[in-house]
Write a protein that holds these residues in place. Structure first.
Motif, PDB file in Angstrom:
ATOM      1  N   PHE A  84      23.314 -10.489  14.279  1.00  0.00           N
ATOM      2  CA  PHE A  84      24.408  -9.870  14.910  1.00  0.00           C
ATOM      3  C   PHE A  84      24.272  -9.957  16.433  1.00  0.00           C
ATOM      4  O   PHE A  84      25.169  -9.535  17.111  1.00  0.00           O
ATOM      5  N   SER A  85      23.030 -10.701  16.845  1.00  0.00           N
ATOM      6  CA  SER A  85      23.301 -10.813  18.535  1.00  0.00           C
ATOM      7  C   SER A  85      23.810 -11.954  18.917  1.00  0.00           C
ATOM      8  O   SER A  85      24.132 -12.069  20.173  1.00  0.00           O
ATOM      9  N   GLY A  86      24.699 -12.612  18.062  1.00  0.00           N
ATOM     10  CA  GLY A  86      25.686 -13.733  18.759  1.00  0.00           C
ATOM     11  C   GLY A  86      24.804 -14.985  18.680  1.00  0.00           C
ATOM     12  O   GLY A  86      25.310 -15.958  19.465  1.00  0.00           O
ATOM     13  N   LYS A  87      23.785 -15.520  18.055  1.00  0.00           N
ATOM     14  CA  LYS A  87      23.017 -16.681  18.185  1.00  0.00           C
ATOM     15  C   LYS A  87      24.110 -17.909  17.893  1.00  0.00           C
ATOM     16  O   LYS A  87      24.165 -18.907  18.423  1.00  0.00           O
ATOM     17  N   SER A  88      24.653 -17.472  16.649  1.00  0.00           N
ATOM     18  CA  SER A  88      25.633 -18.819  16.030  1.00  0.00           C
ATOM     19  C   SER A  88      26.696 -18.900  17.084  1.00  0.00           C
ATOM     20  O   SER A  88      27.158 -19.793  17.250  1.00  0.00           O
ATOM     21  N   GLU A  89      27.274 -17.743  17.622  1.00  0.00           N
ATOM     22  CA  GLU A  89      28.355 -17.789  18.174  1.00  0.00           C
ATOM     23  C   GLU A  89      28.139 -18.673  19.596  1.00  0.00           C
ATOM     24  O   GLU A  89      28.991 -19.669  20.048  1.00  0.00           O
ATOM     25  N   SER A 111      29.875 -17.651  12.478  1.00  0.00           N
ATOM     26  CA  SER A 111      29.621 -16.473  13.072  1.00  0.00           C
ATOM     27  C   SER A 111      30.268 -15.110  12.334  1.00  0.00           C
ATOM     28  O   SER A 111      31.056 -15.248  11.423  1.00  0.00           O
ATOM     29  N   HIS A 112      29.104 -14.017  12.671  1.00  0.00           N
ATOM     30  CA  HIS A 112      29.824 -12.809  11.816  1.00  0.00           C
ATOM     31  C   HIS A 112      31.397 -12.294  12.389  1.00  0.00           C
ATOM     32  O   HIS A 112      31.846 -11.602  11.689  1.00  0.00           O
ATOM     33  N   ALA A 113      31.733 -12.794  13.562  1.00  0.00           N
ATOM     34  CA  ALA A 113      32.922 -12.666  14.037  1.00  0.00           C
ATOM     35  C   ALA A 113      34.129 -13.707  13.673  1.00  0.00           C
ATOM     36  O   ALA A 113      35.286 -13.610  13.986  1.00  0.00           O
ATOM     37  N   VAL A 152      24.035  -4.888  19.142  1.00  0.00           N
ATOM     38  CA  VAL A 152      24.203  -3.194  19.202  1.00  0.00           C
ATOM     39  C   VAL A 152      23.790  -2.752  18.470  1.00  0.00           C
ATOM     40  O   VAL A 152      23.932  -2.846  17.257  1.00  0.00           O
TER      41      VAL A 152
HETATM   42  P1  ADP Z   1      23.864 -13.969  14.933  1.00  0.00           P
HETATM   43  O1  ADP Z   1      24.121 -15.447  14.490  1.00  0.00           O
HETATM   44  O2  ADP Z   1      23.183 -13.460  15.859  1.00  0.00           O
HETATM   45  O3  ADP Z   1      23.566 -13.367  13.520  1.00  0.00           O
HETATM   46  P2  ADP Z   1      26.852 -13.865  15.368  1.00  0.00           P
HETATM   47  O4  ADP Z   1      27.062 -15.072  16.304  1.00  0.00           O
HETATM   48  O5  ADP Z   1      27.000 -14.533  13.742  1.00  0.00           O
HETATM   49  O6  ADP Z   1      25.475 -13.263  15.322  1.00  0.00           O
HETATM   50  O7  ADP Z   1      27.698 -12.606  15.254  1.00  0.00           O
HETATM   51  C1  ADP Z   1      28.036 -12.139  16.473  1.00  0.00           C
HETATM   52  C2  ADP Z   1      29.363 -11.276  16.293  1.00  0.00           C
HETATM   53  O8  ADP Z   1      28.934 -10.357  15.354  1.00  0.00           O
HETATM   54  C3  ADP Z   1      29.555 -10.594  17.665  1.00  0.00           C
HETATM   55  O9  ADP Z   1      30.331 -11.169  18.459  1.00  0.00           O
HETATM   56  C4  ADP Z   1      30.351  -9.520  16.998  1.00  0.00           C
HETATM   57  O10 ADP Z   1      31.669  -9.438  16.998  1.00  0.00           O
HETATM   58  C5  ADP Z   1      29.491  -9.156  15.538  1.00  0.00           C
HETATM   59  N1  ADP Z   1      28.915  -7.948  15.451  1.00  0.00           N
HETATM   60  C6  ADP Z   1      28.762  -7.390  14.208  1.00  0.00           C
HETATM   61  N2  ADP Z   1      28.158  -6.133  14.161  1.00  0.00           N
HETATM   62  C7  ADP Z   1      27.261  -6.461  15.495  1.00  0.00           C
HETATM   63  C8  ADP Z   1      26.369  -5.805  16.268  1.00  0.00           C
HETATM   64  N3  ADP Z   1      25.678  -4.588  15.590  1.00  0.00           N
HETATM   65  N4  ADP Z   1      26.143  -6.000  17.430  1.00  0.00           N
HETATM   66  C9  ADP Z   1      26.756  -7.039  18.041  1.00  0.00           C
HETATM   67  N5  ADP Z   1      27.678  -7.814  17.218  1.00  0.00           N
HETATM   68  C10 ADP Z   1      28.018  -7.462  16.278  1.00  0.00           C
END
Ligand code: ADP
Ligand code: MG
Ligand code: ZN
Length: 208
Positions: free
Chosen positions: A20-25, A59-61, A145
């Motif tokens: 959820f740190s935004g790596k894929s984004e 991404s999660h978003a 977060v």
């Molecule tokens: P990752 O690839 O690191 O798992 P993603 O790029 O898929 O992360 O998703 C990042 C998005 O997830 C953020 O922009 C936000 O909208 C959402 N999100 C959901 N839960 C959290 C969290 N606990 N902290 C930060 N972002 C979160």
């Protein structure tokens, strides 16, 4: 972050952080911009869980970019031939051959953006990530977060039925009903048995 295509050779950028740190984004953002700059850009991801949108990195978003899947590092190398910018998502899931595969791509002039978890659910270094972080020209460690306190989260908590997953569990569990949360160090709960085998340095020495 002002980065342009290198003149005489490639480079490696690593984007790491917990879930959820935004790596894929961030990976999508960088590869999109490479495309906008007229470069040939490709995103590759491992075949870990093909139940979910095989043709894209999502991404999660909800941010999305088309992607191809690979099972082995040599397949990554083969697929990436002819591309200027190569994004590799979930890079920690490839075996250690990914280090040489990336090195070869960089040597022949590609810009490689590798995104992945630096730590597993125990908080230990994940797969080839320590080496990739060492040899990369650029490293970014993103924060999520914390699900518990809202602070900056640097760790990934694996939960089984709402409780911390046991320390001995498999690092990669595809399709398991586990859930994950981003946590800060203070809110992170190591699974049972962790106290028996810590400290981390001992585990890495191979003595436990
Ligand atoms: P990752 O690839 O690191 O798992 P993603 O790029 O898929 O992360 O998703 C990042 C998005 O997830 C953020 O922009 C936000 O909208 C959402 N999100 C959901 N839960 C959290 C969290 N606990 N902290 C930060 N972002 C979160
Ligand atoms: Mg991701
Ligand atoms: Zn916290």
């Amino acid at each position: 972050m002002i980065r342009t295509q290198p003149k005489g050779g490639g480079w490696l950028e690593v984007v790491c952080g917990p879930m959820f740190s935004g790596k894929s984004e961030e990976l999508i953002r960088r590869l999109r911009r490479a495309e906008i700059a007229g470069q040939r850009a490709l995103v590759v991801k491992p075949v870990i869980d093909d139940r979910y949108d095989v043709g894209h990195v999502v991404s999660h978003a909800g941010a999305k970019m088309r992607a191809v899947t690979a099972t082995t590092p040599s397949e990554v190398q083969r697929l990436a031939q002819g591309y200027d910018a190569v994004g590799i998502d979930e890079v920690q899931f490839f075996d250690e051959g990914i280090i040489d595969a990336i090195d070869e791509l960089v040597r022949r002039g590609a810009r490689v953006v590798a995104a992945g978890l630096a730590q597993d659910f125990r908080g230990l270094p994940f797969g080839s990530m320590p080496t990739l972080l060492c040899v990369a020209e650029f490293v970014d460690k993103l924060e999520a977060v914390c699900h518990r306190c809202g602070g900056p989260a640097t760790m990934t908590q694996r939960l089984v039925d709402g409780s911390p997953a046991p320390f001995e569990g498999e690092t990669i569990q595809v399709g398991a009903l586990d859930s994950y949360e981003a946590r800060c160090r203070a809110c992170f709960e190591p699974g049972e048995d962790a106290s028996r085998v810590l400290p981390v340095t001992l585990i890495h020495s191979g003595r436990v």
